[in-house]
Write a protein that holds these residues in place. Sequence first.
Motif, mmCIF file in Angstrom:
data_model
loop_
_atom_site.group_PDB
_atom_site.id
_atom_site.type_symbol
_atom_site.label_atom_id
_atom_site.label_comp_id
_atom_site.label_asym_id
_atom_site.label_seq_id
_atom_site.Cartn_x
_atom_site.Cartn_y
_atom_site.Cartn_z
ATOM 1 N N GLN A 185 40.235 6.715 17.052
ATOM 2 C CA GLN A 185 38.970 7.389 16.821
ATOM 3 C C GLN A 185 38.243 7.443 18.158
ATOM 4 N N THR A 186 37.809 8.640 18.524
ATOM 5 C CA THR A 186 37.155 8.840 19.807
ATOM 6 C C THR A 186 35.787 9.465 19.597
ATOM 7 N N THR A 187 34.761 8.869 20.186
ATOM 8 C CA THR A 187 33.448 9.500 20.228
ATOM 9 C C THR A 187 33.083 9.707 21.692
ATOM 10 N N ILE A 188 32.479 10.842 21.976
ATOM 11 C CA ILE A 188 32.142 11.214 23.345
ATOM 12 C C ILE A 188 30.674 11.601 23.416
ATOM 13 N N ASN A 189 29.978 11.076 24.414
ATOM 14 C CA ASN A 189 28.598 11.461 24.690
ATOM 15 C C ASN A 189 28.510 11.891 26.147
ATOM 16 N N LEU A 190 28.106 13.125 26.380
ATOM 17 C CA LEU A 190 27.938 13.638 27.733
ATOM 18 C C LEU A 190 26.458 13.876 28.007
ATOM 19 N N THR A 191 26.016 13.528 29.202
ATOM 20 C CA THR A 191 24.636 13.754 29.619
ATOM 21 C C THR A 191 24.629 14.644 30.850
ATOM 22 N N GLY A 192 23.865 15.735 30.772
ATOM 23 C CA GLY A 192 23.735 16.641 31.908
ATOM 24 C C GLY A 192 22.270 16.931 32.172
ATOM 25 N N ALA A 193 21.997 17.612 33.271
ATOM 26 C CA ALA A 193 20.608 17.900 33.614
ATOM 27 C C ALA A 193 20.529 19.127 34.507
ATOM 28 N N VAL A 194 19.351 19.723 34.527
ATOM 29 C CA VAL A 194 19.031 20.808 35.449
ATOM 30 C C VAL A 194 17.635 20.519 35.996
ATOM 31 N N VAL A 195 17.420 20.803 37.256
ATOM 32 C CA VAL A 195 16.125 20.525 37.878
ATOM 33 C C VAL A 195 15.077 21.488 37.323
ATOM 34 N N GLY A 196 13.904 20.942 37.008
ATOM 35 C CA GLY A 196 12.806 21.766 36.513
ATOM 36 C C GLY A 196 12.712 21.767 35.000
ATOM 37 N N LYS A 197 11.638 22.364 34.528
ATOM 38 C CA LYS A 197 11.388 22.442 33.091
ATOM 39 C C LYS A 197 11.779 23.820 32.582
ATOM 40 N N LEU A 198 12.655 23.844 31.600
ATOM 41 C CA LEU A 198 13.043 25.101 30.977
ATOM 42 C C LEU A 198 12.028 25.492 29.916
ATOM 43 N N THR A 199 11.790 26.779 29.774
ATOM 44 C CA THR A 199 10.959 27.242 28.674
ATOM 45 C C THR A 199 11.752 27.086 27.379
ATOM 46 N N LYS A 200 11.055 27.139 26.258
ATOM 47 C CA LYS A 200 11.739 27.041 24.974
ATOM 48 C C LYS A 200 12.758 28.170 24.805
ATOM 49 N N ALA A 201 12.411 29.344 25.317
ATOM 50 C CA ALA A 201 13.341 30.476 25.222
ATOM 51 C C ALA A 201 14.588 30.214 26.060
ATOM 52 N N GLU A 202 14.405 29.645 27.256
ATOM 53 C CA GLU A 202 15.551 29.326 28.114
ATOM 54 C C GLU A 202 16.423 28.239 27.489
ATOM 55 N N GLU A 203 15.784 27.244 26.868
ATOM 56 C CA GLU A 203 16.552 26.200 26.180
ATOM 57 C C GLU A 203 17.407 26.818 25.078
ATOM 58 N N GLU A 204 16.805 27.684 24.268
ATOM 59 C CA GLU A 204 17.538 28.291 23.163
ATOM 60 C C GLU A 204 18.679 29.169 23.671
#
Length: 276
Positions: A185-204
């Motif tokens: 059984q394998t569970t995977i958690n990945l964490t990533g990032a981008v500099v700055g704050k995305l708008t809600k539209a950009e997140e979607e």
Amino acid sequence: MRKYFVFGLIFILLAGALYNTYAQPMKNINRNSVEMEELLLQTMEVGDFKMEEFNINKSIYIPDVFLTIEELDARKIEIMDTLNIQGEIVYFNMDEISHMEDPRDLSAESLLEQRVEEEGYREIILFAPNESGNVTVIKLLSTNFMGEYETHFLVDIVDNKGYKEIVDISKKIEEIFGDYKAQWQTTINLTGAVVGKLTKAEEEQRQDRIFNFLQAKKIEVLKDELFSSVTAYSPLISSYIEYGDNKVNVQLAMRYSEYEDKTYIWIANPLITTTY
């Protein structure tokens, strides 16, 4: 102060153990787990995020096997060699953690280990911190309860290595126990990032690109001003759990950190088990 460090290590172990014990078992669809890992890793590129950290939790249940403490130790050493874990082992007892000293005494070259050997019960737990401050946990357990034998191995790795290292690590861990015909059984958690704050539209927009890439159907969406979380099912991913009347095998969450001025993303199979 050292006791707070140990409390943190134990929390990591117990959180993983509780998840693997009480979560519904994942069901496989005859696809290789490494394919799933590669697929999830590609979602970072699809969403234009830089990967910062990964967590892989691999566990295996082996029925009808009861190992000696020496056999468990030999397996532990195989895992340590595979993961290139080295250092002085400091033995401790969880019942006595309140008496431990300052965590600064425990460097990346020091390893914490607890052993339990009782009638019908053998266990080794190893905590291995690295230079990044992350901790790898190795747990080996073998029991004989009224003539019913069971053995469990668990490896929980948190690191910031690159794409190739993640896939290689997963393969090598499975190869160690290739002589046991049991399902990982394998569970995977990945964490990533981008500099700055995305708008809600950009997140979607970025979320939609990722879910389209995975051919995933959204099951549950939670949003507020601080974060968003989506659980989904992708037919491309090897395993799933049943969540209510639905299949679920992907969770994605996003949150902006004002302190770091970064927008973070977490992607996991089947569910996020790290803090976000």
